[in-house]
Write a protein that holds these residues in place. Structure first.
Motif, PDB file in Angstrom:
ATOM      1  N   UNK A  92       0.823  -1.207   0.000  1.00 41.34           N
ATOM      2  CA  UNK A  92       0.000   0.000   0.000  1.00 41.34           C
ATOM      3  C   UNK A  92       0.860   1.261   0.000  1.00 41.34           C
ATOM      4  N   UNK A  93       0.370   2.313  -0.653  1.00 40.59           N
ATOM      5  CA  UNK A  93       1.098   3.582  -0.680  1.00 40.59           C
ATOM      6  C   UNK A  93       1.248   4.117   0.738  1.00 40.59           C
ATOM      7  N   UNK A  94       2.472   4.437   1.122  1.00 40.62           N
ATOM      8  CA  UNK A  94       2.742   4.885   2.491  1.00 40.62           C
ATOM      9  C   UNK A  94       2.526   6.380   2.675  1.00 40.62           C
ATOM     10  N   UNK A  95       2.462   7.118   1.569  1.00 35.26           N
ATOM     11  CA  UNK A  95       2.285   8.562   1.648  1.00 35.26           C
ATOM     12  C   UNK A  95       1.695   9.052   0.342  1.00 35.26           C
ATOM     13  N   UNK A  96       1.291  10.338   0.336  1.00 31.69           N
ATOM     14  CA  UNK A  96       0.738  10.929  -0.881  1.00 31.69           C
ATOM     15  C   UNK A  96       1.755  10.887  -2.021  1.00 31.69           C
ATOM     16  N   UNK A  97       3.025  11.038  -1.687  1.00 29.79           N
ATOM     17  CA  UNK A  97       4.072  11.030  -2.710  1.00 29.79           C
ATOM     18  C   UNK A  97       4.230   9.660  -3.366  1.00 29.79           C
ATOM     19  N   UNK A  98       3.780   8.614  -2.682  1.00 38.29           N
ATOM     20  CA  UNK A  98       3.960   7.259  -3.202  1.00 38.29           C
ATOM     21  C   UNK A  98       2.798   6.792  -4.060  1.00 38.29           C
ATOM     22  N   UNK A  99       1.712   7.579  -4.129  1.00 40.79           N
ATOM     23  CA  UNK A  99       0.514   7.133  -4.846  1.00 40.79           C
ATOM     24  C   UNK A  99       0.798   6.896  -6.328  1.00 40.79           C
ATOM     25  N   UNK A 100       1.489   7.827  -6.976  1.00 38.59           N
ATOM     26  CA  UNK A 100       1.763   7.685  -8.414  1.00 38.59           C
ATOM     27  C   UNK A 100       2.536   6.406  -8.707  1.00 38.59           C
ATOM     28  N   UNK A 113      -5.639  16.976 -11.846  1.00 39.28           N
ATOM     29  CA  UNK A 113      -4.909  16.733 -10.603  1.00 39.28           C
ATOM     30  C   UNK A 113      -4.868  15.267 -10.217  1.00 39.28           C
ATOM     31  N   UNK A 114      -5.101  14.403 -11.182  1.00 42.30           N
ATOM     32  CA  UNK A 114      -5.095  12.975 -10.883  1.00 42.30           C
ATOM     33  C   UNK A 114      -4.464  12.164 -11.985  1.00 42.30           C
ATOM     34  N   UNK A 115      -4.543  10.868 -11.807  1.00 46.08           N
ATOM     35  CA  UNK A 115      -4.044   9.934 -12.813  1.00 46.08           C
ATOM     36  C   UNK A 115      -5.119   8.886 -13.029  1.00 46.08           C
ATOM     37  N   UNK A 116      -5.263   8.436 -14.267  1.00 45.89           N
ATOM     38  CA  UNK A 116      -6.274   7.447 -14.591  1.00 45.89           C
ATOM     39  C   UNK A 116      -5.625   6.112 -14.928  1.00 45.89           C
ATOM     40  N   UNK A 117      -6.180   5.052 -14.374  1.00 43.76           N
ATOM     41  CA  UNK A 117      -5.795   3.686 -14.721  1.00 43.76           C
ATOM     42  C   UNK A 117      -6.724   3.240 -15.837  1.00 43.76           C
ATOM     43  N   UNK A 140      -5.137  -0.034  -1.614  1.00 36.63           N
ATOM     44  CA  UNK A 140      -3.709   0.035  -1.933  1.00 36.63           C
ATOM     45  C   UNK A 140      -3.225   1.479  -2.056  1.00 36.63           C
ATOM     46  N   UNK A 141      -4.094   2.353  -2.567  1.00 35.93           N
ATOM     47  CA  UNK A 141      -3.688   3.726  -2.815  1.00 35.93           C
ATOM     48  C   UNK A 141      -3.977   4.646  -1.641  1.00 35.93           C
ATOM     49  N   UNK A 142      -4.836   4.206  -0.714  1.00 36.56           N
ATOM     50  CA  UNK A 142      -5.136   5.007   0.458  1.00 36.56           C
ATOM     51  C   UNK A 142      -5.898   6.274   0.160  1.00 36.56           C
ATOM     52  N   UNK A 143      -6.583   6.299  -0.974  1.00 35.55           N
ATOM     53  CA  UNK A 143      -7.359   7.468  -1.368  1.00 35.55           C
ATOM     54  C   UNK A 143      -8.587   7.002  -2.112  1.00 35.55           C
ATOM     55  N   UNK A 144      -9.637   7.794  -2.067  1.00 31.14           N
ATOM     56  CA  UNK A 144     -10.870   7.413  -2.744  1.00 31.14           C
ATOM     57  C   UNK A 144     -10.661   7.439  -4.252  1.00 31.14           C
ATOM     58  N   UNK A 175      -4.514  12.773  -6.836  1.00 30.71           N
ATOM     59  CA  UNK A 175      -3.131  12.776  -6.348  1.00 30.71           C
ATOM     60  C   UNK A 175      -2.878  13.838  -5.282  1.00 30.71           C
ATOM     61  N   UNK A 176      -3.940  14.523  -4.845  1.00 31.39           N
ATOM     62  CA  UNK A 176      -3.709  15.633  -3.915  1.00 31.39           C
ATOM     63  C   UNK A 176      -3.742  15.248  -2.464  1.00 31.39           C
ATOM     64  N   UNK A 177      -4.196  13.983  -2.132  1.00 33.99           N
ATOM     65  CA  UNK A 177      -4.212  13.611  -0.731  1.00 33.99           C
ATOM     66  C   UNK A 177      -4.293  12.109  -0.594  1.00 33.99           C
ATOM     67  N   UNK A 178      -3.949  11.644   0.590  1.00 31.10           N
ATOM     68  CA  UNK A 178      -4.129  10.238   0.960  1.00 31.10           C
ATOM     69  C   UNK A 178      -4.929  10.220   2.246  1.00 31.10           C
ATOM     70  N   UNK A 179      -6.016   9.433   2.290  1.00 31.12           N
ATOM     71  CA  UNK A 179      -6.840   9.369   3.494  1.00 31.12           C
ATOM     72  C   UNK A 179      -6.095   8.716   4.635  1.00 31.12           C
TER      73      UNK A 179
END
Length: 234
Positions: A142-150, A174-178, A206-210, A230-234
């Protein structure tokens, strides 16, 4: 002869008989679009080692048949770097074209899930769906921080491609699409949406964000598209 060639041969006659050059080339075009689409005609020509005129002839035939569609939108590295002149056309499979890639095991898989639902209920189907996605992504932390989401998004895309989903990513706003350009269980997922819902749930964890599912092949769209902010992680 592939399922796709069989469909086209029935519709087009001798032009796509088994082993014909046109049939084999159009199968190759379809395969590229499944794996790496959307693509420009020049990209397809270069990869297949045939002339641009030849590729355009096949793309025109596939477009006329309703199997391929063109867009002037920019994709991948080209996005945001449009030069002068008329925008290039990008080609991708339509829902109808993708439907001709139906796998032989679809009927068996559907029957198995119906039997599971009848014997153990909807919860058993949901558990099966989740277990399946977890196996595909089991090596991803799982992404450990907002910087790790990408970076985690790219790992998810790679894992999906390895499982047959022909996936890439693109940055939008402000996001990325799969973007999953192929779904090996699309016909089954149309009857069992738990397969799609499990993917979205696991991506979120895994991404920690909605994350938001914008489109699915199972619903007739050309790709399964999931938006990840990509602007935050819950």
């Amino acid at each position: 002869m592939s399922d796709y060639s069989t469909e086209r041969a029935q519709a087009a006659g001798d032009d796509l008989l088994p082993g014909s050059a046109d049939g084999q080339t159009r199968d190759a075009v379809i395969k590229l679009l499944v794996q790496d689409g959307p693509l420009k005609a020049s990209d397809i020509a270069e990869r297949l080692g045939i002339s641009a005129a030849g590729v355009r002839r096949h793309l025109d035939a596939l477009t006329s048949a309703g199997d391929v569609e063109a867009s002037s939108a920019e994709y991948g590295a080209a996005a945001g770097h449009r030069g002068r002149g008329r925008p290039a056309k990008w080609f991708q499979l339509t829902a109808a074209g993708r439907g001709k890639l139906r796998h032989a095991y679809d009927d068996l898989a559907g029957a198995a899930l119906r039997a599971l639902r009848e014997a153990a209920g909807e919860a058993a189907v949901e558990k099966f769906a989740r277990d399946r996605v977890e196996r595909i992504t089991e090596h991803i932390e799982p992404a450990a921080s907002a910087d790790a989401v990408s970076a985690t998004v790219e790992k998810i895309a790679s894992a999906l491609t390895g499982a047959g989903y022909a996936t890439n990513t693109r940055h939008v706003g402000n996001g990325v699409q799969i973007c999953q350009h192929h779904c090996p269980v699309a016909h089954v997922a149309a009857e069992f949406p738990a397969l799609c819902e499990a993917e979205t749930a696991v991506f979120t964890e895994l991404l920690g964000t909605h994350v938001q599912r914008l489109a699915t092949i199972a619903n007739g769209d050309c790709a399964c598209t999931t938006n990840v902010p990509l602007n935050h992680v819950d």
